[in-house]
Structures are given as C-alpha cells and as structure tokens.
Design an enzyme around this catalytic site. Structure first.
Site, PDB file in Angstrom:
ATOM      1  N   GLU A   1       0.822  -1.219   0.000  1.00 53.19           N
ATOM      2  CA  GLU A   1       0.000   0.000   0.000  1.00 53.19           C
ATOM      3  C   GLU A   1       0.851   1.262   0.000  1.00 53.19           C
ATOM      4  O   GLU A   1       0.493   2.263  -0.633  1.00 53.19           O
ATOM      5  CB  GLU A   1      -0.954   0.007   1.199  1.00 53.19           C
TER       6      GLU A   1
ATOM      7  N   HIS B   1     -11.437  -4.807   8.821  1.00 51.43           N
ATOM      8  CA  HIS B   1     -11.900  -4.602   7.443  1.00 51.43           C
ATOM      9  C   HIS B   1     -13.199  -3.801   7.396  1.00 51.43           C
ATOM     10  O   HIS B   1     -13.963  -3.932   6.449  1.00 51.43           O
ATOM     11  CB  HIS B   1     -12.151  -5.954   6.752  1.00 51.43           C
TER      12      HIS B   1
END
Ligand SMILES: Cc1ncc(C[n+]2csc(CCOP(=O)(O)OP(=O)(O)O)c2C)c(N)n1
Ligand SMILES: [Mg+2]
Length: 824
Positions: A533, A600
């Site tokens: 990321e 999440h």
C-alpha cells in the site's frame, strides 16, 4: 495475461539451487590520465569547482547555524540545516553525466545534490535556454534579485541564481526556489531536473519509482535517481518501492513497445550512519549494503558498491548504469559510500563516533585529494585550485548578503487573507487531459464497444420504472457501475491516466468496479501492483508530480495505515511545498467495508479530513459517485475518494431520470438535500444516509416530525451554506456516519455549525457515530453501527423528546460520561 503463465508443478517442485553473481565492490581503477582520454581538462576542473562550491556553501550554513555569522554577514537561522560536508564528491560525480531530463529525488541532506545537479545542468544548457528558465520561473522573481549586480556570462548569472535561490529557500524567503515553502530539507528545482527532497527518511524511494513509471508509461526521455541514505534501507516504503520497481510484469507482460525495466537507479548514499545509529554493524545485518540487490530480482538489480570519495568513480558508475537502463534492463541499485564530517545537524555533538574516525576520512577528503590529483596530472596548477576556493567564497557571500536582507528578500506574508499558502494548498484546476495532444493507448477503439458498457445499456439508469415502481437493484445501474462509467471515459480522454492497485486487472478491482477495463486497456495503463500500500500511494505521488494523472485503489480503508506516510506527508504536501509549481492529479479510491470484523470495516474519513492538502469525498448514490469521480479525475489535486461496500449495488433513487449516460461533474464541496423538512435536519456522510432515511420515516409517520436530510457527499472542501440555511429553518441538527464517534469528522462539522448558527439552534448539534469499539463480526454489527433505532434514540434523548417514546438503548448523558470514563 497472467493466465498464460501456467504454474507447473513439474517445474516448481524440481530440485535445484539459486546461483548468485558476485557483486562488484569499488572496482573503478582509472587514473586522471585515463580519464583525460574521455574528459576535457575543463570538465575535470569543473568537477573540482562544483565540490568546492558545495563545500563552501555548506560551511557557510554551518557557521550561520553555530555562530550566527559568516564572513561578516549576521543571521540567525532557526530552521534545519542537515549538512553533507564530506559527501560532495558523491553528488558531483553523480550529476556529471546527468541531463535535465534525468530527475533526481533526495533526502533531508540534499543541498549538495541540488547544487551538483543544477551546476551540471547549467554547464549543459545554452544561454538562451538558461535565460528562459530563469525568466519563467515564478515570473523571474528570483532572477530579478540576482541580475541587479550580475557580472560575467549567462552561466555566471545562472550560478548566482542557483546559489541565491537555494539559500533564500533555506531561509524561507519568497524568492527562494520554492517560495520559501519547502525550506532546507525539501528544496528542489524541476527545470534542472532536481525533484523533491524528502525529510521523511526513505520517503523518496517509492516516489521516485512512480516518477520512473511515468517516464516508462509515457515514453519520456531520461532516467530517475532516488538518492536515499543507508539507514533508510530498513524502511518499509523503501522495500515496497524496491518490490514495485522490480515487478516481473515490466519485462514479461507489458506490450512490446513498453516492455523493459524501469529507468531508475536507487542510489543509497552510504555514509555509514543514520543520525547516530550505524546500519552496518549495528542496526542492519547486510554487512555491505549492495548485497540487498541480490535478494530482489535475478538481475540482482545490477547492484554495485561505488567509491563515493572519488567523483570519477561515481560518474563512471552512472554512465555504465545508464546503459543498462537504456537497454531496458533496469532498475539498478547503487551503494555509494561516502562520509559526513558534519554532524547530522549542527547541534549534533557526534557522541556516537570517534574523532579519529572523522580525521581518518578527512585524510581522504576528495575536495583536497582530487585537487592534488589534478595538479599531479598537469590538468591545472595550485593557483587554479586556490582561485576556485576564492571564487566560491565570493559567490556564497554575495548570495548570503542578499538572502538575509528582509527588504530585498521578504518572506511571504501569511497573515493576510488570500495569502500565498491559501493560494497554493490546492491547484484547483479542471483539466480534461494532462497531454491533450496525445491519443490514449486503448485496446478497444470506442468506449461504446466495451462489453460491460454494452451490457449496462440494458439496465435501468434509475431505481424506478416509468410508472414509479421500484425495480430490483440487479436490473439497475449501481454505484459500482457509475464509478466505472466515469473512469473508463477518462481513460479514453487522458493518455497519461493509469490505474493500479491490488488485483486491479484480471480480477476486476477488489469489488468489480474495474470489470470491463482489462479488455479495454493495455497493461501499462491498468495493472496489478504488489501488496504494497505504501508503494501504491508513494508511486502515485511520483507519477502525478511528474505530470501524469493516476488512479489508485486501496482495497479497504483499514489498509490506509500501511500507506500512512504517503497519504499524510506526501500526496497532500508537495503542491504547497513546491511553492505552487507542481500539481498532484491523484485519486485514491478507498472502500469502507462491513461484515468483515475489526480490521476490514472502518471508516477513517477523520484521518484524511484532518490532513491539510487532501480533498475528501464520500458519495452515497450512483449519480454522485459518477459525477464526483468525473470531478476528481479532471481535477489536479489529491482526492481521497471514499466508497462504501454496502452501496456498490445501490441504484439511483434521488435524481430524477437516474444516472446520466454522458459525462457530468458533481462539484466538490456542495452537499445535497435528499429530502426537505421543517423540524429537524439530519446530515449524513456515506452509507448512513439510507439508515437515516429509514429513521426519518418513523419520525415522520409516528411522531409527526418533519425531517430535512442532507447528504454531505464531500467533506473537504465543504460549503456550510445549505446546512446553516436548513438549521435556520429546523433549529436542530443530528449528524451521523459509520465512523467511530470519538474524533469523527462529524464533530468538526458540529462545532462549525455551532459557531455559524448558535443563535438559531434550539439544541446542540448532536453526533451519532459507530461505537468506540472494534468492529464486531457481521452477526453483531447492529450493536456497533448506527441503525434507525439509534437515530431515534438520539433524537429523543438529546434533541427533541418524542411523546411516549422509550429509548431502545441508553444514550443518556450519564451513559455518555460512563463510556468516556471507560474509554469505550
Ligand atoms: C521516517 C523518519 N524516521 C526518523 C526520522 C529522523 N531522522 C532524520 S535523519 C535520520 C537518519 C537518516 O539516516 P540515513 O537514511 O542514512 O541518511 P543520512 O542522514 O545519513 O544522510 C533520522 C533517523 C525521519 N526524518 N523520518
Ligand atoms: Mg546515512
């Protein structure tokens, strides 16, 4: 297509071993005499001159920092000055063969690199071009100050410009290279190929990978060099940058005209220290830094250790490595050894090293040693060398006098309205294509022929049929499709646009938003990235600041932490730190999940809205998703584009006629009134809109409370006019989103509304968020996220008591106190 890369068990289960090739260490062995066969005497003297200028410049800064004066010029410099005294040969050697199309990125210790690269550029550019550069740079602001008492040729003027511009930048003056907004650790000058220097250790690595990506994708000339320190070799973003830079797909999967490795050198300036820690022997285990290349790819990144105490050894290495890059076999890793006599900063007491070590390196001082070699080889005599030192001193004193003079070199006035920073935090432009003269590379000639576009043609563009009957969601264009429509259109308009992230290509993007793009776009415009990321975001920064437009995706908002520095320190800051020179056309899609538990399902809009320099939007409807994506992809600012996984399949139920087929923009900053009402305003961000509307139904039907519902759509920027207008009418407001209540951006909104409309309010603005817990698993989510009952509870308890209503869950003030006391 990766599908053709069959993973054959017969092959991968075979017994064998990996062979490594030896890594060269300080193999350069030429004499000045040898070098005179390929370099003129003047060039070699120029190498000495440039080292002397840099040494003198940094000695001056050291004196200013330590004693407040240099050669009679008095000045107190409060800011940083991370000097590289002793490291000049490495910088000058590197710059020697570089042209202005070759871009360098550096660290907090980059004065030497800025000067070396620029001096090399000045030497190579003709007078006319040099004058143009100086005249056009911020309307000649810096030039005007140096040309008054200029003497000699245009190149002399350019050197004055460079020395003054750099120093004025370090001292925070408006005529500085970046209008004083970058300062010592961030200064840069793109016209000479000097790109951003980064005060975050290792920060330049993944950014320069993105810059090299830009050159590769858009076939631009030149190479990119990432200059980072030896201690940065442990940083996550550096490793991620290395992985991204060496992806196999560049050499194996990209189409032939784009195939080949990135034109990139990751150069570690290895001075054997971090601040006080020693990578070799203490904080790392590599022994010799160049070893790192061996683990990265079969080419071992052509890694090599180079003697940075000999400028010609470095110049030789750069020339050899450039050949490798031009053959498409990059990237390259260099371990350029060097040493700083100066402390990490002037206040550094060097408690972590022996004085004798510094003295031993000073014995090898290139500024002295190289001069001796030149004299020995009859390139010049001692008096030439002496004159260089005298010249440098005069040059630096002249610049210093000008830079400290507040009348001649004022700082930007940041106290006034519409000041410099207010103007440059965002570039706020609307540009269809970053390169209008070039045709975009696509695999299907027309958008209409795209299989997904064709299949969407049979869907309803609205949630309702002609008779106003609600259709099944699957028969309608949803948020996912609306985003896709905007994106594919932009791909056919802007040739520089690229999209990447994890599983972006054949998978179709994490939540199928990109399904249909793979067929339409060649690999170099849409590709899978490594699970990295930081590098996804960091490379995007490099790509954008080189002049391209980029769309990246972080699967889940929860992964934002992995890209923290790149989002919070890089993409948001370079427009302002460049003094308004650079643009950052970068859109980062981030999805907010649910159902997947604690790691999440988080809405971290608050983190992004907190950071100055980002724009942050969160559409809740297909119409807005498409229109906001258009605005984002036509803009020139970094946008964090939040999406909710709950809403990808939602059809358009608010805008009559549904989602237009054609292009349209929803401007950032304007909230949408979803429903008018008179008694209570409810403002929502993201998916909470739909639960608010369910609550409103009950509030209106059961309790006769007429509600006005406002969908914020955009958080930064945000126009409060519609909200204050609404509050003037309803005198009450509830704000809701799925973000945890503590620290939610809604609190900023609530407090602003309080300030703007205090006299109109009958109750305080109240924030309803998710609980300040981890997100529990799907089966228990209704206890966590705000549901319609929570809206009604909150209204009853804090805003407007409802006749006969009993709260479902305790949300009283005493309960609030209890929860806060327990940090829950
Ligand atoms: C991410 C980050 N961590 C820590 C620091 C503080 N810091 C500034 S310079 C430095 C040492 C860097 O060493 P190296 O990368 O070898 O570069 P050098 O200073 O030797 O040029 C540290 C720890 C920082 N600026 N950024
Ligand atoms: Mg170091």
């Amino acid at each position: 297509m990766p599908k053709c890369q069959v993973v054959n068990p017969e092959d991968v289960r075979k017994s064998s071993r990996i062979e490594f090739t030896p890594i060269p260490i300080n193999q350069y062995n030429k004499s000045i005499k040898d070098e005179l066969k390929r370099n003129s005497k003047e060039d070699l003297i120029r190498i000495q001159r440039d080292m002397v200028i840099i040494r003198t410049f940094e000695n001056m800064l050291n004196e200013i920092k330590l004693r407040g004066s240099y050669m009679g010029v008095e000045y107190t410099h409060k800011g940083p000055a991370h000097l590289s005294i002793g490291q000049e040969a490495a910088a000058v050697g590197q710059a020697y063969h570089l042209g202005i199309d070759d871009h360098i990125f550096g660290s907090h210790r980059s004065h030497g690199e800025i000067l070396a690269k620029s001096l090399s550029a000045i030497e190579k550019l003709d007078d006319k071009t040099l004058m143009q550069v100086m005249e056009n740079y911020f309307d000649g602001q810096c030039l005007k100050i140096v040309e008054k008492d200029a003497e000699g040729a245009v190149k002399d003027l350019a050197i004055d410009f460079l020395i003054y511009g750099t120093l004025a930048e370090i001292f925070g003056r408006e005529a500085g290279l970046n209008k004083g907004m970058g300062g010592s650790m961030h200064a840069f000058f793109p016209p000479f190929g000097v790109y951003p220097n980064n005060a975050i250790v290792g920060g330049s690595c993944d950014i320069s990978v993105g810059a090299a990506l830009f050159k590769k994708v858009n076939k631009k000339p030149g190479i990119v060099i990432s200059n980072i320190g030896d201690a940065s070799s442990s940083c996550g973003p550096v490793w991620e940058g290395l992985c991204f830079a060496t992806m196999d797909q560049f050499k194996k999967l990209w189409d032939e005209s784009h195939r080949g490795g990135l034109p990139l050198i990751i150069n570690f300036y290895n001075n054997f220290y971090g601040m006080g820690g020693q990578p070799k022997g203490e904080t790392m285990g590599f022994g010799i830094l160049a070893r790192l290349g061996a683990g990265i790819n079969p080419e071992q990144m052509h890694a090599e250790r180079v003697d940075g105490y000999n400028p010609l050894a470095v110049a030789d290495a750069i020339a050899r490595k450039r050949d490798i890059l031009e053959n498409g076999d990059g990237p390259v890793l260099l371990d350029t050894i060097t040493y700083r006599y100066s402390g990490h900063s002037p206040s550094d007491q060097s408690s972590y090293r022996e004085k004798s070590e510094i003295e031993a390196w000073q014995e090898h001082d290139p500024a002295v040693h190289f001069a001796k070699e030149l004299v020995k080889a009859n390139v010049c005599d001692d008096s030439t060398i002496d004159k260089l030192w005298q010249y440098a001193k005069e040059l630096v004193v002249k610049a210093c006098k000008k830079a400290v003079d507040l009348t001649l070199s004022p700082r930007a006035d940041l106290m006034k309205q519409n000041n410099l920073l207010e103007q440059i935090m965002y570039s706020n432009q609307n540009i269809d294509s970053m390169e209008p003269d070039r045709k975009p590379d696509v695999l299907i000639p027309a958008v209409e022929e795209n299989p997904r576009i064709k299949s969407l043609a049979s869907r309803s563009r609205s949630a309702f049929d002609k008779n106003g009957q609600r259709l099944k969601d699957t028969r309608c264009i949803g948020v996912r499709d609306a985003i896709f429509e905007a994106i594919i259109d932009r791909f056919y308009t802007d040739p520089t646009l690229v999209a990447y992230g994890e599983e972006n290509r054949d998978w179709g993007g994490a939540f199928a938003v990109y399904r249909g793009l793979t067929e339409a776009l060649p690999y170099h415009r849409l590709f899978n990235s490594p699970i990295a990321e930081a590098a996804i975001a960091g490379t995007a920064v490099g790509y954008a600041l080189e002049g391209g437009r980029v769309l990246i995706e972080l699967m889940y908002c929860d992964f934002l932490g992995r890209a923290g520095d790149e989002v919070f320190n890089q993409m948001c800051k370079w427009q302002s730190m460049s003094g308004g020179l650079l643009k950052m056309p970068l859109v980062m899609r981030v999805s907010v999940g649910s159902k997947y538990g604690a790691q999440h399902s988080q809405d971290w809009t608050a983190l992004c809205t907190h950071i100055p320099g980002l724009k942050v939007v969160f559409p809740a409807t297909p119409y807005d998703a498409k229109g906001l994506m258009y605005s984002a992809l036509k803009g020139t600012d970094p946008v964090i584009f939040f999406e909710s996984q709950r809403l990808y399949g939602y059809p358009e139920e608010f805008v009559q006629g549904g989602v237009p087929k054609d292009a349209y923009e929803v401007p950032f900053g304007e909230p949408a009134i979803r429903k008018e009402g008179t008694d209570l305003t409810i403002l929502t961000i993201g998916a909470a809109l739909y639960r608010a509307l369910d609550a409103v139904k009950e509030l209106e039907e059961k309790y006769g409370i007429s509600c006005e519902v406002i969908d914020a759509r955009s958080m930064v920027p945000f126009n409060y006019d519609k909200v204050t207008e609404s509050v003037k009418k309803t005198r009450k407001i509830l704000l809701a989103s799925d973000a945890c209540e503590r620290g939610s951006f809604l609190h900023t909104m609530a407090s602003t509304i309080n300030t703007l409309a205090f006299d109109e309010l009958d109750a305080p603005p109240v924030v309803l968020g998710a609980r300040n817990w981890i997100t529990p698993s799907d089966e228990m989510e209704d206890a966590f996220f705000p549901y319609p009952a929570d809206f009604i509870d909150t209204v009853h308890e804090h805003i407007l008591p409802l006749k006969g209503y009993k709260t479902k869950r305790d949300c009283s003030c005493s309960e609030l106190i209890r929860r806060n006391r327990l940090a829950i």
